[in-house]
Design a protein around this motif. Structure first.
Motif, mmCIF file in Angstrom:
data_model
loop_
_atom_site.group_PDB
_atom_site.id
_atom_site.type_symbol
_atom_site.label_atom_id
_atom_site.label_comp_id
_atom_site.label_asym_id
_atom_site.label_seq_id
_atom_site.Cartn_x
_atom_site.Cartn_y
_atom_site.Cartn_z
ATOM 1 N N ARG A 13 42.350 42.912 39.227
ATOM 2 C CA ARG A 13 42.685 41.530 38.858
ATOM 3 C C ARG A 13 42.781 40.641 40.092
ATOM 4 N NH1 ARG A 13 46.015 44.104 35.206
ATOM 5 N NH2 ARG A 13 47.813 43.903 36.573
ATOM 6 N N LEU A 14 43.408 41.149 41.146
ATOM 7 C CA LEU A 14 43.535 40.361 42.368
ATOM 8 C C LEU A 14 42.173 40.104 43.006
ATOM 9 C CD1 LEU A 14 46.711 41.981 43.938
ATOM 10 C CD2 LEU A 14 46.512 39.684 42.950
ATOM 11 N N ALA A 15 41.274 41.083 42.947
ATOM 12 C CA ALA A 15 39.932 40.885 43.504
ATOM 13 C C ALA A 15 39.182 39.802 42.731
ATOM 14 C CB ALA A 15 39.155 42.194 43.478
ATOM 15 N N TRP A 16 39.304 39.816 41.408
ATOM 16 C CA TRP A 16 38.639 38.778 40.607
ATOM 17 C C TRP A 16 39.253 37.418 40.867
ATOM 18 C CZ3 TRP A 16 34.063 38.968 38.572
ATOM 19 C CH2 TRP A 16 33.512 40.196 38.270
ATOM 20 N N LEU A 21 38.820 32.100 43.531
ATOM 21 C CA LEU A 21 39.307 31.183 44.561
ATOM 22 C C LEU A 21 38.183 30.781 45.514
ATOM 23 C CD1 LEU A 21 41.711 29.716 45.865
ATOM 24 C CD2 LEU A 21 42.094 31.790 47.198
ATOM 25 N N ALA A 22 37.356 31.745 45.900
ATOM 26 C CA ALA A 22 36.234 31.433 46.799
ATOM 27 C C ALA A 22 35.230 30.510 46.125
ATOM 28 C CB ALA A 22 35.549 32.723 47.232
ATOM 29 N N VAL A 23 34.929 30.760 44.860
ATOM 30 C CA VAL A 23 33.986 29.905 44.134
ATOM 31 C C VAL A 23 34.587 28.511 43.947
ATOM 32 C CG1 VAL A 23 32.759 29.608 41.942
ATOM 33 C CG2 VAL A 23 32.812 31.833 43.040
ATOM 34 N N THR A 24 35.893 28.432 43.740
ATOM 35 C CA THR A 24 36.554 27.133 43.612
ATOM 36 C C THR A 24 36.458 26.349 44.917
ATOM 37 O OG1 THR A 24 38.075 28.044 41.973
ATOM 38 C CG2 THR A 24 38.725 25.990 43.034
ATOM 39 N N ALA A 25 36.610 27.028 46.051
ATOM 40 C CA ALA A 25 36.476 26.355 47.345
ATOM 41 C C ALA A 25 35.068 25.798 47.522
ATOM 42 C CB ALA A 25 36.820 27.315 48.476
ATOM 43 N N VAL A 58 34.235 34.755 33.188
ATOM 44 C CA VAL A 58 34.116 36.171 33.539
ATOM 45 C C VAL A 58 35.432 36.677 34.122
ATOM 46 C CG1 VAL A 58 33.001 37.769 35.140
ATOM 47 C CG2 VAL A 58 31.624 36.174 33.833
ATOM 48 N N ASP A 59 36.032 35.899 35.023
ATOM 49 C CA ASP A 59 37.293 36.302 35.631
ATOM 50 C C ASP A 59 38.390 36.448 34.590
ATOM 51 O OD1 ASP A 59 39.311 36.731 37.645
ATOM 52 O OD2 ASP A 59 39.928 34.657 37.290
ATOM 53 N N TRP A 60 38.474 35.510 33.682
ATOM 54 C CA TRP A 60 39.505 35.569 32.647
ATOM 55 C C TRP A 60 39.322 36.798 31.771
ATOM 56 C CZ3 TRP A 60 39.218 35.081 27.244
ATOM 57 C CH2 TRP A 60 40.450 35.017 26.615
ATOM 58 N N SER A 75 29.619 41.533 33.889
ATOM 59 C CA SER A 75 30.421 40.623 34.692
ATOM 60 C C SER A 75 30.067 40.677 36.182
ATOM 61 C CB SER A 75 31.909 40.893 34.487
ATOM 62 O OG SER A 75 32.222 42.222 34.843
ATOM 63 N N ILE A 76 29.857 41.850 36.728
ATOM 64 C CA ILE A 76 29.553 41.944 38.158
ATOM 65 C C ILE A 76 28.167 41.382 38.472
ATOM 66 C CG2 ILE A 76 29.227 43.554 40.082
ATOM 67 C CD1 ILE A 76 31.547 45.172 38.890
ATOM 68 N N PRO A 77 27.105 41.738 37.716
ATOM 69 C CA PRO A 77 25.804 41.111 38.006
ATOM 70 C C PRO A 77 25.810 39.590 37.831
ATOM 71 C CG PRO A 77 25.481 43.059 36.666
ATOM 72 C CD PRO A 77 26.954 42.815 36.733
ATOM 73 N N LEU A 78 26.516 39.086 36.825
ATOM 74 C CA LEU A 78 26.581 37.637 36.630
ATOM 75 C C LEU A 78 27.313 36.958 37.783
ATOM 76 C CD1 LEU A 78 27.233 37.211 32.815
ATOM 77 C CD2 LEU A 78 25.173 36.651 34.092
ATOM 78 N N THR A 79 28.367 37.567 38.271
ATOM 79 C CA THR A 79 29.093 36.997 39.398
ATOM 80 C C THR A 79 28.238 37.035 40.662
ATOM 81 O OG1 THR A 79 31.179 37.679 38.398
ATOM 82 C CG2 THR A 79 31.227 37.117 40.725
ATOM 83 N N ALA A 80 27.496 38.118 40.848
ATOM 84 C CA ALA A 80 26.590 38.193 42.005
ATOM 85 C C ALA A 80 25.503 37.132 41.909
ATOM 86 C CB ALA A 80 25.974 39.583 42.093
ATOM 87 N N LEU A 81 24.985 36.908 40.713
ATOM 88 C CA LEU A 81 23.981 35.866 40.503
ATOM 89 C C LEU A 81 24.573 34.489 40.780
ATOM 90 C CD1 LEU A 81 21.085 35.259 39.575
ATOM 91 C CD2 LEU A 81 21.978 35.098 37.254
#
Length: 99
Positions: A13-16, A21-25, A58-60, A75-81
């Motif tokens: 959960r903390l990693a997601w 947070l990084a995507v928000t920045a 995805v995070d939620w 979720s992981i491939p979509l986040t990588a994309l």
């Protein structure tokens, strides 16, 4: 040594959350550039907002365990994309700024 089964889900959960947070920045920086007044930057900011919303969903789902189990594997491939897409937006800004 006994392993605590509660630590791994918490670390996940903390990693997601850090990913979000990084995507928000990146989104905040993209929106800052969008207010420069160029239509091209506004389009890129719109793409960044859509990407951010996708990562948020995805995070939620990953953090709460909501949604069908079959969607967890995407979720992981979509986040990588999404990360690759945001990197491409950054490259477009650099190339656009060189002109």
């Amino acid at each position: 040594m006994t392993r605590d089964p509660g630590l791994q889900p918490e670390r996940t959960r903390l990693a997601w959350r850090r990913t979000l947070l990084a995507v928000t920045a990146v989104l905040v920086l993209e929106l800052r550039l969008a207010f420069a007044g160029r239509a091209f930057d506004a389009v890129l900011a719109g793409l960044a907002v859509v990407t951010w919303l996708g990562v948020l969903v995805v995070d939620w789902r990953r953090a709460t365990g909501a949604g069908p189990r079959g969607t967890q594997r995407w979720s992981i491939p979509l986040t990588a994309l999404a990360a690759a897409g945001l990197a491409l937006l950054g490259v477009l800004h650099v190339v656009r700024g060189l002109r």
